[in-house]
Write a protein that holds these residues in place. Structure first.
Motif, PDB file in Angstrom:
ATOM      1  N   LEU A 154       0.759  -1.302   0.147  1.00  0.00           N
ATOM      2  CA  LEU A 154       0.045  -0.094  -0.087  1.00  0.00           C
ATOM      3  C   LEU A 154       0.847   1.236   0.004  1.00  0.00           C
ATOM      4  N   ILE A 155       1.928   1.228   0.783  1.00  0.00           N
ATOM      5  CA  ILE A 155       2.918   2.539   0.871  1.00  0.00           C
ATOM      6  C   ILE A 155       3.363   2.492  -0.464  1.00  0.00           C
ATOM      7  N   GLU A 156       3.894   1.405  -1.217  1.00  0.00           N
ATOM      8  CA  GLU A 156       4.549   1.693  -2.573  1.00  0.00           C
ATOM      9  C   GLU A 156       3.584   2.133  -3.651  1.00  0.00           C
ATOM     10  N   ALA A 157       2.194   1.600  -3.485  1.00  0.00           N
ATOM     11  CA  ALA A 157       1.179   2.376  -4.514  1.00  0.00           C
ATOM     12  C   ALA A 157       0.828   3.563  -4.296  1.00  0.00           C
ATOM     13  N   SER A 158       0.710   4.086  -3.008  1.00  0.00           N
ATOM     14  CA  SER A 158       0.508   5.493  -2.580  1.00  0.00           C
ATOM     15  C   SER A 158       1.567   6.406  -3.172  1.00  0.00           C
ATOM     16  N   GLN A 159       2.712   6.056  -3.267  1.00  0.00           N
ATOM     17  CA  GLN A 159       3.815   6.702  -3.676  1.00  0.00           C
ATOM     18  C   GLN A 159       3.857   6.965  -5.366  1.00  0.00           C
ATOM     19  N   GLN A 160       3.074   6.260  -5.995  1.00  0.00           N
ATOM     20  CA  GLN A 160       2.910   6.302  -7.221  1.00  0.00           C
ATOM     21  C   GLN A 160       2.052   7.433  -7.710  1.00  0.00           C
ATOM     22  N   VAL A 161       2.409   8.534  -7.423  1.00  0.00           N
ATOM     23  CA  VAL A 161       1.068   9.826  -7.776  1.00  0.00           C
ATOM     24  C   VAL A 161       1.151  10.264  -8.980  1.00  0.00           C
ATOM     25  N   ASP A 162       2.031   9.751  -9.777  1.00  0.00           N
ATOM     26  CA  ASP A 162       1.978   9.919 -11.441  1.00  0.00           C
ATOM     27  C   ASP A 162       0.940   8.627 -12.154  1.00  0.00           C
ATOM     28  N   VAL A 163       0.462   7.701 -11.302  1.00  0.00           N
ATOM     29  CA  VAL A 163      -0.371   6.941 -11.990  1.00  0.00           C
ATOM     30  C   VAL A 163      -1.636   6.674 -11.320  1.00  0.00           C
ATOM     31  N   VAL A 164      -1.598   6.688  -9.795  1.00  0.00           N
ATOM     32  CA  VAL A 164      -2.810   6.372  -8.930  1.00  0.00           C
ATOM     33  C   VAL A 164      -3.137   7.478  -8.222  1.00  0.00           C
ATOM     34  N   VAL A 165      -4.558   7.561  -7.493  1.00  0.00           N
ATOM     35  CA  VAL A 165      -4.983   8.321  -6.727  1.00  0.00           C
ATOM     36  C   VAL A 165      -5.803   7.453  -5.672  1.00  0.00           C
ATOM     37  N   GLY A 166      -5.865   7.821  -4.370  1.00  0.00           N
ATOM     38  CA  GLY A 166      -6.828   7.218  -3.676  1.00  0.00           C
ATOM     39  C   GLY A 166      -6.593   5.449  -3.187  1.00  0.00           C
ATOM     40  N   ALA A 167      -5.260   5.207  -3.351  1.00  0.00           N
ATOM     41  CA  ALA A 167      -4.959   3.693  -2.961  1.00  0.00           C
ATOM     42  C   ALA A 167      -5.286   3.233  -1.757  1.00  0.00           C
ATOM     43  N   TYR A 168      -6.090   2.108  -1.507  1.00  0.00           N
ATOM     44  CA  TYR A 168      -6.317   1.495  -0.084  1.00  0.00           C
ATOM     45  C   TYR A 168      -6.307  -0.077  -0.445  1.00  0.00           C
ATOM     46  N   LEU A 169      -6.403  -0.412   0.823  1.00  0.00           N
ATOM     47  CA  LEU A 169      -6.520  -2.144   0.888  1.00  0.00           C
ATOM     48  C   LEU A 169      -7.958  -2.640   1.005  1.00  0.00           C
ATOM     49  N   ALA A 170      -8.360  -3.422   0.146  1.00  0.00           N
ATOM     50  CA  ALA A 170      -9.749  -3.749  -0.032  1.00  0.00           C
ATOM     51  C   ALA A 170      -9.751  -5.429   0.383  1.00  0.00           C
ATOM     52  N   ASP A 171     -10.712  -5.587   1.335  1.00  0.00           N
ATOM     53  CA  ASP A 171     -10.929  -6.959   1.896  1.00  0.00           C
ATOM     54  C   ASP A 171     -11.265  -7.759   0.287  1.00  0.00           C
ATOM     55  N   ILE A 172     -10.894  -9.227   0.287  1.00  0.00           N
ATOM     56  CA  ILE A 172     -11.632 -10.026  -0.582  1.00  0.00           C
ATOM     57  C   ILE A 172     -11.506 -11.467  -0.283  1.00  0.00           C
ATOM     58  N   ALA A 173     -12.180 -12.301  -0.822  1.00  0.00           N
ATOM     59  CA  ALA A 173     -12.411 -13.726  -0.478  1.00  0.00           C
ATOM     60  C   ALA A 173     -11.660 -14.389  -1.776  1.00  0.00           C
ATOM     61  N   LEU A 174     -11.141 -15.430  -1.406  1.00  0.00           N
ATOM     62  CA  LEU A 174     -10.613 -16.177  -2.328  1.00  0.00           C
ATOM     63  C   LEU A 174     -11.792 -17.359  -2.748  1.00  0.00           C
ATOM     64  N   GLU A 175     -12.201 -17.367  -4.079  1.00  0.00           N
ATOM     65  CA  GLU A 175     -13.322 -18.319  -4.644  1.00  0.00           C
ATOM     66  C   GLU A 175     -12.432 -19.038  -5.841  1.00  0.00           C
ATOM     67  N   ASN A 176     -12.268 -20.186  -5.450  1.00  0.00           N
ATOM     68  CA  ASN A 176     -11.400 -20.985  -6.580  1.00  0.00           C
ATOM     69  C   ASN A 176     -10.020 -20.580  -7.078  1.00  0.00           C
ATOM     70  N   GLY A 177      -9.432 -19.863  -5.974  1.00  0.00           N
ATOM     71  CA  GLY A 177      -8.175 -19.179  -6.220  1.00  0.00           C
ATOM     72  C   GLY A 177      -8.261 -17.990  -6.802  1.00  0.00           C
ATOM     73  N   ILE A 178      -9.559 -17.362  -7.023  1.00  0.00           N
ATOM     74  CA  ILE A 178      -9.759 -16.101  -7.537  1.00  0.00           C
ATOM     75  C   ILE A 178     -10.388 -15.032  -6.677  1.00  0.00           C
ATOM     76  N   PRO A 179      -9.565 -14.076  -6.709  1.00  0.00           N
ATOM     77  CA  PRO A 179     -10.232 -12.787  -5.886  1.00  0.00           C
ATOM     78  C   PRO A 179     -11.507 -12.312  -5.844  1.00  0.00           C
ATOM     79  N   ALA A 180     -12.381 -12.310  -4.919  1.00  0.00           N
ATOM     80  CA  ALA A 180     -13.730 -11.849  -5.249  1.00  0.00           C
ATOM     81  C   ALA A 180     -14.132 -10.849  -4.096  1.00  0.00           C
ATOM     82  N   PRO A 181     -14.750  -9.823  -4.416  1.00  0.00           N
ATOM     83  CA  PRO A 181     -15.393  -8.607  -3.371  1.00  0.00           C
ATOM     84  C   PRO A 181     -16.011  -9.284  -2.231  1.00  0.00           C
ATOM     85  N   THR A 182     -15.897  -8.705  -1.146  1.00  0.00           N
ATOM     86  CA  THR A 182     -16.664  -9.073   0.246  1.00  0.00           C
ATOM     87  C   THR A 182     -17.610  -8.063   0.580  1.00  0.00           C
TER      88      THR A 182
END
Length: 99
Positions: free
Chosen positions: A48-76
């Motif tokens: 997250l720190i690394e992402a937040s430092q990419q101010v020329d690419v992203v805005v509003g970086a944060y960690l989002a909870d997910i669940a793994l469904e058959n090894g694939i991330p899915a929103p919770t």
């Protein structure tokens, strides 16, 4: 008692296009199923720190909870499900791609 750490992904909005993007092991993707799944809290904080430092690419970086469904991330949470599928006013963007 501290809350148990659950799997997460780093998400943000693309600075120029404004759409939702997810951090992968090598960069960024517009697809949640390509996101790097973080299962270690310290590693997640570092990514997250690394992402937040990419101010020329992203805005509003944060960690989002997910669940793994058959090894694939899915929103919770509804918010993340909505962000993963895109705007709901008419079919365009990710909605067309997910068809």
């Amino acid at each position: 008692m501290p809350k148990t750490f659950t799997p997460k992904v780093v998400t943000a909005n693309h600075l120029l296009k404004g759409d939702v993007i997810y951090q992968t092991a090598t960069g960024w993707s517009r697809r949640l199923d390509e996101a790097e799944v973080l299962t270690d809290e310290a590693d997640a904080d570092l990514r997250l720190i690394e992402a937040s430092q990419q101010v020329d690419v992203v805005v509003g970086a944060y960690l989002a909870d997910i669940a793994l469904e058959n090894g694939i991330p899915a929103p919770t949470h509804f918010r993340e499900d909505f962000r993963a599928t895109g705007p709901s006013n008419y079919a365009h963007g990710k909605q067309v791609e997910l068809g």
